[in-house]
Design an enzyme around this catalytic site. Structure first.
Site, short mmCIF file in Angstrom:
data_model
loop_
_atom_site.label_atom_id
_atom_site.label_comp_id
_atom_site.label_asym_id
_atom_site.label_seq_id
_atom_site.Cartn_x
_atom_site.Cartn_y
_atom_site.Cartn_z
CG ASN A 7 -1.75 1.20 1.26
OD1 ASN A 7 -1.79 1.99 0.45
ND2 ASN A 7 -2.46 1.59 2.74
CE LYS A 9 -0.29 3.21 4.80
NZ LYS A 9 -0.09 3.48 6.25
CG HIS A 91 -5.79 2.32 5.23
ND1 HIS A 91 -5.32 2.87 6.12
CD2 HIS A 91 -4.76 1.43 5.01
CE1 HIS A 91 -4.14 2.88 6.38
NE2 HIS A 91 -3.58 1.88 5.78
CD GLU A 93 -2.79 5.63 6.55
OE1 GLU A 93 -2.97 5.49 5.30
OE2 GLU A 93 -2.05 5.10 7.24
CD GLU A 163 -3.44 -2.18 7.56
OE1 GLU A 163 -2.54 -2.51 6.56
OE2 GLU A 163 -4.04 -1.02 7.21
N GLY A 169 2.71 2.60 10.82
CA GLY A 169 3.78 3.94 10.51
C GLY A 169 4.50 4.15 11.91
CB SER A 209 5.42 -1.39 12.09
OG SER A 209 5.00 -0.08 12.28
P1 13P Z 1 3.12 0.68 7.50
O1 13P Z 1 3.55 -0.70 7.09
O2 13P Z 1 3.80 1.81 7.18
O3 13P Z 1 3.07 0.71 9.00
O4 13P Z 1 1.59 0.99 7.04
C1 13P Z 1 0.78 -0.18 7.33
C2 13P Z 1 -0.52 0.01 6.38
O5 13P Z 1 -1.23 1.01 6.96
C3 13P Z 1 -0.69 -0.68 5.39
O6 13P Z 1 -2.05 -0.47 4.81
#
Ligand code: 13P
Length: 248
Positions: A7, A9, A91, A93, A163, A169, A209
């Protein structure tokens, strides 16, 4: 076979995306044996679909649940379908920054499957909810609300991603045991909602992560069927390392 999804983003310009895919194409033999999915920003879907190796799959990071109309800034299933096999929905976010409620995510799941695409439905608890020991309660509420009216036949197209918001992150991944517990709980809910025969082969990815250092131990967990990788998927070397360590 594990499903390893990138992903990206809101990262990578067109040229950066092309460079990444050309490099990944060169490593394609190293990463065989896993299903590999790239979810780039919408602006890269067209070009990446042209240059990618045939063993790579493409997904969108989001989608609206109407086919067309006055929805400024949104993208429709018909547009996504031209390039993608998968669509990430719900997601954290999207939930937290853009205030998407479960009700919308449910409409998106139904819309994605009704267009012959596969949703990757993300669920997960916040740090505060984890501290209050509400993880299972949150997962159950999100899952049930997002799967309202999804039939036993439709659920077979759905991929799940656990997640935990506190792990995204932050460099603070769930421990293998925490991931296994959450995944087993999700599979148990799906068994209750549908049937064991249906729930057993469904893919539940872990996201938060994931790195080349922790991938091997996480993938060994019985109910971890792959990863949804954010930060570490932006660099070809680390993404390839993760895939190599994620044989299942
Ligand atoms: P990270 O791997 O940067 O923690 O992000 C995970 C994520 O949100 C994947 O959709």
């Amino acid at each position: 076979m594990a499903l390893i999804a990138a992903n990206w983003k809101m990262n990578k310009t067109l040229n950066e995306g092309i460079t990444f895919i050309n490099e990944l194409n060169k490593n394609i033999d190293d990463v065989s044996g896993n299903e590999i999915l790239i979810c780039p920003p919408f602006t890269l879907l067209n070009e990446i679909s042209k240059i990618k190796h045939e063993n790579l799959k493409i997904g969108a990071q989001n989608m609206y649940y109407e086919e067309s109309g006055a929805f400024t800034g949104e993208i429709s299933p018909l547009m996504v379908k031209e390039f993608c096999e998968y669509v990430i929905v719900g997601h954290s976010e999207r939930r937290n920054l853009f205030k998407e409620p479960n009700q919308w995510i449910n409409k998106k799941v139904l819309c994605v499957v009704n267009h012959g695409l596969k949703p990757i439905l993300c669920i997960g608890e916040t740090e505060e909810e984890k501290k209050k020991k509400k993880t299972n309660e949150v997962l159950e509420t999100q899952l049930k609300a997002c799967l309202k009216n999804v039939s036993e036949n439709q659920i077979k197209q759905v991929v799940f991603a656990y997640e935990p918001v506190w792990a995204i992150g932050t460099g603070k991944n769930a421990t293998p045991q925490e991931a296994q517990d959450a995944h087993a709980f999700i599979r148990g809910l799906l068994t209750d909602m549908y049937s064991q025969t249906t729930a057993r082969p469904l893919k539940i990815l872990y996201g938060g992560s994931v790195t080349p250092e922790n991938a091997a131990e996480l993938i060994q967990q019985k109910d971890v069927d792959g990863f949804l990788v954010g930060g570490a998927s932006l660099n070809v070397d680390s993404f390839v390392e993760i895939i190599k360590k994620s044989k299942k």
